[in-house]
Design a protein around this motif. Structure first.
Motif, PDB file in Angstrom:
ATOM      1  N   TYR A   1      40.330  23.402  11.146  1.00  0.00           N
ATOM      2  CA  TYR A   1      38.949  23.474  11.599  1.00  0.00           C
ATOM      3  C   TYR A   1      38.467  24.921  11.685  1.00  0.00           C
ATOM      4  N   MET A   2      39.343  25.805  12.140  1.00  0.00           N
ATOM      5  CA  MET A   2      38.959  27.213  12.236  1.00  0.00           C
ATOM      6  C   MET A   2      38.692  27.800  10.859  1.00  0.00           C
ATOM      7  N   ALA A   3      39.494  27.401   9.871  1.00  0.00           N
ATOM      8  CA  ALA A   3      39.248  27.869   8.507  1.00  0.00           C
ATOM      9  C   ALA A   3      37.905  27.356   7.990  1.00  0.00           C
ATOM     10  N   GLY A   4      37.582  26.105   8.338  1.00  0.00           N
ATOM     11  CA  GLY A   4      36.293  25.575   7.935  1.00  0.00           C
ATOM     12  C   GLY A   4      35.131  26.277   8.624  1.00  0.00           C
ATOM     13  N   LEU A   5      35.311  26.620   9.888  1.00  0.00           N
ATOM     14  CA  LEU A   5      34.254  27.324  10.628  1.00  0.00           C
ATOM     15  C   LEU A   5      33.979  28.705  10.039  1.00  0.00           C
ATOM     16  N   GLN A   6      35.018  29.358   9.550  1.00  0.00           N
ATOM     17  CA  GLN A   6      34.831  30.687   8.976  1.00  0.00           C
ATOM     18  C   GLN A   6      34.026  30.652   7.680  1.00  0.00           C
ATOM     19  N   ASN A   7      33.979  29.484   7.022  1.00  0.00           N
ATOM     20  CA  ASN A   7      33.219  29.355   5.780  1.00  0.00           C
ATOM     21  C   ASN A   7      31.748  29.023   6.013  1.00  0.00           C
ATOM     22  N   ILE A   8      31.374  28.803   7.277  1.00  0.00           N
ATOM     23  CA  ILE A   8      29.967  28.517   7.580  1.00  0.00           C
ATOM     24  C   ILE A   8      29.219  29.846   7.727  1.00  0.00           C
ATOM     25  N   PRO A   9      28.225  30.110   6.920  1.00  0.00           N
ATOM     26  CA  PRO A   9      27.490  31.390   7.013  1.00  0.00           C
ATOM     27  C   PRO A   9      26.822  31.540   8.383  1.00  0.00           C
ATOM     28  N   LYS A  10      26.927  32.715   8.943  1.00  0.00           N
ATOM     29  CA  LYS A  10      26.303  32.966  10.240  1.00  0.00           C
ATOM     30  C   LYS A  10      24.778  32.945  10.148  1.00  0.00           C
ATOM     31  N   GLU A  11      24.247  33.195   8.948  1.00  0.00           N
ATOM     32  CA  GLU A  11      22.800  33.183   8.799  1.00  0.00           C
ATOM     33  C   GLU A  11      22.201  31.820   9.114  1.00  0.00           C
ATOM     34  N   ILE A  12      22.971  30.745   8.786  1.00  0.00           N
ATOM     35  CA  ILE A  12      22.477  29.400   9.065  1.00  0.00           C
ATOM     36  C   ILE A  12      22.390  29.160  10.568  1.00  0.00           C
ATOM     37  N   GLU A  13      23.415  29.605  11.290  1.00  0.00           N
ATOM     38  CA  GLU A  13      23.392  29.450  12.738  1.00  0.00           C
ATOM     39  C   GLU A  13      22.283  30.301  13.363  1.00  0.00           C
ATOM     40  N   GLU A  14      22.105  31.499  12.863  1.00  0.00           N
ATOM     41  CA  GLU A  14      21.043  32.351  13.397  1.00  0.00           C
ATOM     42  C   GLU A  14      19.672  31.744  13.136  1.00  0.00           C
TER      43      GLU A  14
END
Length: 311
Positions: free
Chosen positions: A194-207
């Motif tokens: 799960y942590m590896a998958g989270l690292q692939n999520i761009p922070k721009e989307i969350e921002e």
């Protein structure tokens, strides 16, 4: 000058083009040949041999001559101990999907963010996965020891005035104890996925979601989890297959007992195949295990493929 489409089509259909495609195909098959040979020797041949022996009442000594057909399979499907083993395996699967994986996902969301000391937490949670199953089982057997002077859990119960428990010797508690050990052992592995998958999520989307006014719960439900769905599917697949094929920890800790309360398909197969030397019957159990795992894999992959198509 532009070449007409019909002329270009005839050029592509020339013998030279056909020869080139044949050469590419031959080269690809040549590179695949070593893998195919190893797959045949290590997978196809053992499975075929197991199916052959499953048709005999074979004890493992000498050639298989006592042909019984599919009687071994009929006995498997009517044996209450095997049905209990399948039921226990499904219980472990259900507990893994309901408790283990959501807990691993929750911890991954915490330690995968800007949490102070997150590297230390990652190491602590992943460390049990490094231990072998035998070492894990022996260690937990000491913790579950029914003697309060030797077992940590019963010693703690005595300190708070609670009667010592049988743990691994109690048919009503043993499967829960096994699940606790499996969770402790494989929790870190799923958390790492799960942590590896989270690292692939761009922070721009969350921002962008935060700018649009999303709170923490909405961020997880409508942004992170949909983007993490591919990793979650892989984790579910590995967890289910692992629970159905679990052997080492259960055999070392309980050998499927007491009274088949912790029996699973792998321990059932080992008991009849290598303890009682009913290798023909044990081979039939192995084939049934293979079919169950294969059916689940094909059904799951088909379901995932349909979801990808609909999305």
């Amino acid at each position: 000058m532009q070449i007409p489409i019909s002329t270009r089509y005839r050029i592509l259909r020339t013998p030279f083009s056909s020869y080139r495609r044949s050469r590419i195909t031959f080269t690809a098959l040549l590179f695949l040949l070593p893998a195919f040979v190893f797959f045949t020797i290590l997978v196809v041949y053992p499975v075929g041999q197991s199916f052959y022996y499953s048709l005999f009442n074979w004890k493992g000594f000498g050639p298989a001559v006592d042909y019984v057909g599919f009687q071994n399979y009929q006995r498997i499907l009517t044996d209450k101990a095997f049905i209990k083993a399948v039921s226990n395996g499904l219980i472990l699967v259900g507990l893994s999907l309901v408790i283990q994986l959501p807990l691993a996902l929750a911890v991954a969301l915490m330690v995968g963010r800007e949490l102070p000391g997150r590297r230390l937490f990652r190491t602590i949670f992943f460390m049990p996965f490094v231990f072998s199953e035998v070492i894990t089982a022996i260690m937990w057997m000491g913790l579950f020891n029914p003697d309060p002077d030797r077992g940590l859990f019963n010693a703690l119960l005595v300190l708070v005035g609670i009667k010592p428990q049988g743990w691994l010797g109690d048919p009503n508690q043993v499967l829960g104890c096994i699940f606790a050990v499996l969770t402790w052992k494989y929790f870190g592995f799923h958390m790492l996925l799960y942590m590896a998958g989270l690292q692939n999520i761009p922070k721009e989307i969350e921002e962008a979601a935060l700018i649009d006014g999303a709170n923490g719960r909405q961020m997880i439900m409508f942004v992170i989890l949909p983007l993490l769905w591919g990793t979650i599917r892989t984790s579910i697949y590995l967890s289910v297959l692992g629970a159905l094929q679990q052997f080492g920890i259960i055999w070392v800790m309980t050998k499927g007992g007491p009274v088949n309360a912790s029996e699973v398909m792998a321990t059932y197969m080992y008991r009849y195949g290598f303890v009682r030397f009913w290798l023909g019957y044990g081979s039939a159990v192995a084939i049934v295990m293979l079919l169950i795992s294969l059916v689940f894999s094909l059904a799951y992959l088909r379901l995932v493929k349909q979801q990808d198509y609909l999305s």
